[in-house]
Design a protein around this motif. Structure first.
Motif: not given
Ligand SMILES: Cc1cc2nc3c(=O)[nH]c(=O)nc-3n(C[C@H](O)[C@H](O)[C@H](O)COP(=O)(O)OP(=O)(O)OC[C@H]3O[C@@H](n4cnc5c(N)ncnc54)[C@H](O)[C@@H]3O)c2cc1C
Length: 416
Positions: A7-28
């Protein structure tokens, strides 16, 4: 750590951004294009005050009257479906005073993070439309004003964040453009206006810049599991391996959670908005305004204002009829008599993800060690998106305070 977000609504996108900052490899993974659901045309208010869940004392009476009259603050689209009826029963339970208090405390965990989290976005260099205008609740009678203020009585720490405006002079000192009869109110001076499309655009750019992947037109249809863990996510556009998964699919999260054996009480709460474009800066609202009588929200934005209304529980698809749209514009005129309405754009509608107790659902799917839910944000998904992402990160890193259990889907006690 490969984290797949559905899900790429505002919640999914904010989560993706935060987890990238935490060093995850992220796919939305997004079934449509990003940010087309309720996240797009919402009322653009970000509040550090309004922690009160939708199911509140008195809501049952309002909803019951709506079935007959259709013109209440909350309306219900009744339908005979066991899950929906159970959801309504659970919602009625949440309106009891003690349960409402618990929900408010849970939601306030997120509210107290909101303004710092948005400040962090600015400090990170995200560029989006944002104004520090505050928000104001307005009332046209002393009785409704006192009833509105009484909601704060059990929550002194929330009350300390508002300024009481007892009289026409105080209200119109904040916004001289308001109708004269709106003579009581309270102000949340720290609240923000955030134009959601610009925020989501900024998040998508930041996600790409940090190496995250956004795959559009990929509808998630199932989860591949092994030994109690989700190992991959199956879509109409391929299978994506995952070390962990976040379901942030708005109202559709219920169907996806069911694939993991979780009965999630999240249904839709329909609402609608109209953008009114005009150039006259002097005529603009000075802050976001929520009206007690007509139940509208009005937010000033760069090009004019956005007005919104509606809480239609169980609405099957996002629609708004011409009568409701016309009434919304009439209510704007009654609230701001000087605002020119000839620049009104076509009405927009969206379905908010509503949990049965009105509180966001953030935490592990019961019975799974690597599948999370982030949904049920109701009227405050734009407000809570960055804080939800922080809560998820702390849950994943094992640093979450015990109080975050109040947001967990386990509170519904239905799982594998
Ligand atoms: C009229 C109105 C006014 C509002 N005003 C405010 C406000 O002022 N302030 C505020 O904070 N909030 C407000 N809200 C609430 C806020 O807009 C929502 O809470 C928020 O948008 C929910 O975001 P989300 O990311 O959880 O869900 P969504 O925006 O619904 O995103 C979920 C995404 O998941 C995708 N998806 C679904 N199923 C699948 C699948 N199987 N596979 C892949 N992708 C899938 C969808 O296409 C969608 O893009 C308002 C809402 C409305 C309707």
């Amino acid at each position: 750590m490969r984290t797949v977000i559905v899900g790429a609504g505002v919640v999914g996108l904010a989560t993706a951004y935060e987890l990238l900052k935490a060093g995850h490899e992220v796919t939305v993974l997004e079934r449509d294009t990003y940010g087309q659901g309720p996240s797009l045309g919402n009322a653009a208010l970000v509040t550090g005050v309004l922690s009160f869940p939708v199911p509140a004392p008195g809501t049952v009476g309002t909803a019951a009257r709506s079935i007959l009259s259709g013109d209440q603050a909350i309306t219900v689209r009744p339908r005979v479906e066991l899950g929906f009826l159970t959801f309504l029963a659970r919602m009625a339970w949440a309106t009891a005073k003690a349960n409402f208090a618990l929900g408010t405390v849970a939601q306030d965990l997120l509210t107290t993070m909101v303004l710092d989290d948005y400040a962090e976005y600015v400090a990170d260099g995200l560029v989006f439309e944002r104004h520090e205008g505050g928000s104001m609740h307005v009332f046209d009678s002393r009785a409704s004003f006192e009833a509105g203020l009484a909601v704060f009585d059990d929550f002194p720490s929330i009350k300390s964040r508002i300024t009481v405006l007892d009289g026409a002079e105080a209200v119109h000192a904040v916004d001289p453009n308001l109708a004269p009869e709106l003579s009581y109110g309270y102000l949340a001076p720290g609240d923000l206006q955030v134009e959601p499309a610009s925020l989501m655009r900024a998040l998508v750019e930041a996600i790409a810049a940090r190496g995250g992947q956004l795959i559009e037109h990929a509808t998630v249809i199932d989860f591949v599991t092994e030994a109690g863990e989700v190992t991959a996510v199956a879509t109409t556009n391929g299978v994506y391996d995952a070390d962990q998964v976040v379901i942030a699919a708005g109202v559709a999260s219920r169907g996806l959670a069911a694939k993991l054996g979780c009965s999630l009480p999240v249904y839709s709460g329909g609402g609608y908005s109209i953008d009114v474009h005009f150039d006259d800066e002097a005529a603009k609202p000075r802050c976001s305004v929520l009206t007690d009588g007509s139940h509208i929200a009005v937010t000033p934005l760069d090009w004019g204002l956005r007005a919104s209304s509606g809480m239609i529980i169980g609405q099957p698809a996002p629609t708004v009829n011409a009568k409701a749209a016309a009434k919304l514009l009439d209510d704007v005129k009654a609230t701001y008599p000087g605002v020119p309405l000839d620049g009104a754009q076509p009405a927009w509608a969206g379905l908010r993800p509503m949990s049965a107790d009105g509180v966001p659902v953030v935490g592990l799917v019961p019975g799974w060690g690597n599948a999370y839910l982030a949904t049920g944000h109701a009227m405050l998904g734009l407000t809570y998106a960055p804080s939800t992402a922080k809560v998820l990160r702390s849950l994943m890193e094992g640093t979450a305070p015990a109080a975050y259990a109040m947001l967990s889907p386990k509170r519904f006690r239905w799982g594998r």
